[in-house]
Design an enzyme around this catalytic site. Structure first.
Site, short mmCIF file in Angstrom:
data_model
loop_
_atom_site.label_atom_id
_atom_site.label_comp_id
_atom_site.label_asym_id
_atom_site.label_seq_id
_atom_site.Cartn_x
_atom_site.Cartn_y
_atom_site.Cartn_z
N SER A 13 0.65 -1.24 -0.14
CA SER A 13 0.02 0.03 -0.19
C SER A 13 0.95 1.18 -0.03
O SER A 13 1.64 1.45 -0.94
CB SER A 13 -0.91 0.01 1.05
N HIS A 40 -2.84 -0.74 -3.57
CA HIS A 40 -3.81 0.18 -3.19
C HIS A 40 -3.54 1.63 -4.14
O HIS A 40 -2.48 1.91 -3.85
CB HIS A 40 -3.92 0.57 -1.77
N ASP A 133 -5.17 -4.23 5.86
CA ASP A 133 -5.55 -5.07 4.87
C ASP A 133 -4.28 -6.02 4.52
O ASP A 133 -3.16 -5.69 4.77
CB ASP A 133 -5.54 -4.23 3.67
#
Lengths: 189, 281
Positions: A13, A40, A133
Site C-alpha cells: 500500500s 492500493h 489490509d
C-alpha cells in the site's frame, strides 16, 4: 515448501510503487511463477505506473484482465477500482463488490481467493502500508499451508501493514526489501 | 458398483458450494452454476457468516424449505455496487459517438442489462433527455434481483452520493445543472418523474431468459465479469440477437469481446470505453 509454488501473491500500500520498483526489476527473465499484485491506488490513476515498471523489468508487467490465464514470468497488477481474485483453474477474476478494509482492490480478497485456489503451493508477500489490509489474507495462506513473507516493519515506509500481519501470524520470513528479490528467486527457481 | 475416480480433487467446501448452486437451480430456477467460482464462493461464505449458519449444508437445507431465507441469500449473491455516470469517459463517448447515430432513428430502444439499483439507467435517461431523444426512446432496465429492481424503480439515492455524482456528470460532458434532475428530501435525492417515465424496469435473468425486443443499444457494464466463459458466450449471443444491425453494445471498462464466440459479429469502435457495434451478418 517442498515443491514449486504455483504463484506468488504480493500486497502493498503506502510506499508501494517504490517497493515494487526496487523488487520487480531484480527478478530474472526466467522467473518460473506468476506474481499477482494488489497495490492500493487512487481510483483515477492510469496505468502509466504499470508501463514504467514494465519497461524497467525483465519480466512482463501488466494490468490484470478478467479471465486472463496466469503465465510464469508475468507480473499482474490489479486494476484500480476492481477486486482481483484467483480461480482454481489458473485464471483471474475481477469484481466491483464493496470495498474491503476501505480498499478496492483489497489485498485480503486476493490473498484469500489465492489461498483457496492454490493451498500449499502459494507464497504470500506483504510489504509496506498504512492499512491493516492483508493480515487476514496472510492468515488464510498460512492455514492452507502456504509460505508467508512479511517486510520487516523497521524497513517499511509505513510499518502498520506488515506489523499487523506479524502480530497475527508467525511469518516464515521477515525480510528487508533489499533481500526480497533474492529470497523469491531462492524459493522458486 | 464401480468406484469412479474423481480427477477434480474438489475440497469439501467446493463440493458444498456446487451442491448449493444445484439446489438453488433445481428449486428456484436461478442459475448461478456458471458464475466465476472465487467470487460466488466469497459471497456465499459471507452470507453464511452474517446469517449465522454453522455449515453450508445448513444454509442449503434452509433455503430449500424457506423461501424468505433464499431471497436473503439471492440478494447477497449479486453484486449491487454502482454509481451514477460511473466511468464518466464512457458516458462522454456515448454522447459524442453513439447519440448522433441514434438521432437518425425514428425510435430508439435501449436495454440496460443487469441494472442493479438503477444509477446507470438514470444516467442514460439524463443524456437522452439532454440530446433531445427523450420523446422517442424507451429504456428497458432489467435485473434478476427483484429487490434491487424495486429500489431502482423508486429512483431514490442517498444525498451523500450527490457530490460524487455531480462531479461524474460534469466529467461525462454534462453542461446543465445536475440539481435540476432530482428533488432533495431529507437525506435522499429523488430522481424527477420525467426521467422515470421513459424507463421500464423488469425482471430478466441473463443466464436463462431470452430476447424480448429489438434494440439499438445494449449496455451491460460490470456484469459479465462475474460469469464464466460459457455463460459469457451465452450472454453476448443474446445481446447480438437483440441488437439491430449497426446497434451498439457497451461493456465495462475491464470487459472485452476478445475470445468470445460472437467477437466476429462486432467491430470495436472505442477500445478504452469498450463500445462495440454489430455489423451486417
Amino acid at each position: 515448501m517442498n515443491r514449486q509454488p504455483k504463484a506468488i501473491v504480493l500486497g502493498v500500500s503506502t510506499g508501494g510503487w517504490q517497493a515494487l520498483n526496487r523488487t520487480i526489476p531484480e527478478l530474472p527473465e526466467h522467473f518460473p511463477v506468476p506474481l499477482i499484485t494488489v497495490q492500493h491506488m487512487a481510483s483515477s490513476s492510469d496505468n502509466i505506473l504499470v508501463k514504467t515498471l514494465d519497461q524497467a523489468s525483465h519480466l512482463t508487467v501488466k494490468e490484470a484482465d478478467e479471465k486472463e490465464t496466469l503465465n510464469k514470468g508475468t507480473v499482474y497488477i490489479a486494476p484500480a477500482n476492481y477486486h482481483l481474485m484467483v480461480e482454481k483453474n489458473m485464471t483471474l477474476s475481477l469484481s466491483t463488490g464493496q470495498p474491503v478494509n476501505f480498499s478496492r482492490p483489497s489485498i485480503d480478497v486476493l490473498f484469500e481467493t489465492a489461498a483457496d485456489a492454490f493451498g500449499a503451493s502459494l507464497i504470500g508477500v506483504l510489504l509496506t502500508g498504512a492499512s491493516k489490509d492483508g493480515s487476514l489474507g496472510m492468515l488464510r495462506i498460512k492455514n492452507r499451508g502456504g509460505l508467508t513473507i512479511v517486510q520487516d516493519p523497521k524497513t517499511a515506509a509505513a510499518p502498520l501493514m506488515p506489523q499487523s500481519a506479524i502480530d497475527l501470524i508467525e511469518a516464515d520470513y521477515v525480510t528487508g526489501l533489499d533481500e526480497l528479490a533474492n529470497l523469491l528467486v531462492e524459493l522458486t527457481c | 458398483m464401480n468406484k469412479v475416480e474423481n480427477g477434480n480433487h474438489l475440497t469439501v467446501d467446493e463440493i458444498e458450494i456446487k451442491l448449493l448452486l444445484d439446489a438453488i437451480f433445481l428449486k428456484y430456477g436461478y442459475d448461478f452454476r456458471n458464475y466465476s467460482r472465487a467470487s460466488i464462493k466469497r459471497r456465499i461464505t459471507q452470507h453464511k457468516t452474517i446469517a449465522g449458519y454453522q455449515k453450508l449444508s445448513d444454509l442449503q437445507h434452509q433455503i430449500l424449505v424457506e423461501e424468505p431465507a433464499f431471497r436473503k441469500l439471492l440478494h447477497d449473491l449479486s453484486v449491487n455496487v454502482t454509481e451514477m455516470f460511473r466511468d464518466p469517459l464512457f458516458y462522454k463517448k456515448f454522447r459524442t459517438d453513439i447519440v448522433p447515430i441514434l438521432q437518425t432513428y425514428p425510435f430508439v430502444r435501449l436495454w440496460v442489462a443487469g441494472c442493479s439499483t438503477g444509477e446507470e439507467v438514470y444516467s442514460l435517461a439524463i443524456i437522452l433527455y439532454e440530446e433531445g431523444l427523450r420523446e422517442r426512446c424507451q429504456i428497458y432496465a432489467t435485473d434478476l434481483n427483484e429487490s434491487v429492481l424495486k429500489r431502482a424503480k423508486t429512483g431514490i439515492f442517498p444525498i451523500s452520493k450527490i457530490k460524487e455524482y455531480t462531479t461524474n456528470y460534469i466529467q461525462a460532458g454534462g453542461s446543465e445543472q445536475f440539481s435540476d434532475y432530482y428533488t432533495a428530501r431529507y437525506d435522499s435525492a429523488i430522481m424527477k418523474k420525467f426521467l422515470k417515465d421513459k424507463i421500464v424496469f423488469s425482471s430478466h435473468n441473463l443466464a436463462i431468459d431470452g430476447v424480448f425486443n429489438e434494440m439499438q443499444v445494449v449496455t451491460c457494464r460490470n456484469v459479465m465479469i462475474y460469469f464464466n466463459r460459457k455463460l459469457q458466450n451465452r450472454v453476448v449471443t443474446l445481446f447480438r440477437d437483440s441488437l439491430c444491425t449497426g446497434g451498439f453494445l457497451c461493456l465495462g471498462k475491464k470487459e472485452t469481446m476478445k475470445f468470445l464466440s460472437c467477437e466476429k459479429d462486432f467491430i470495436e469502435i472505442a477500445d478504452q470505453e469498450r463500445i462495440y457495434r454489430k455489423h451486417k451478418s
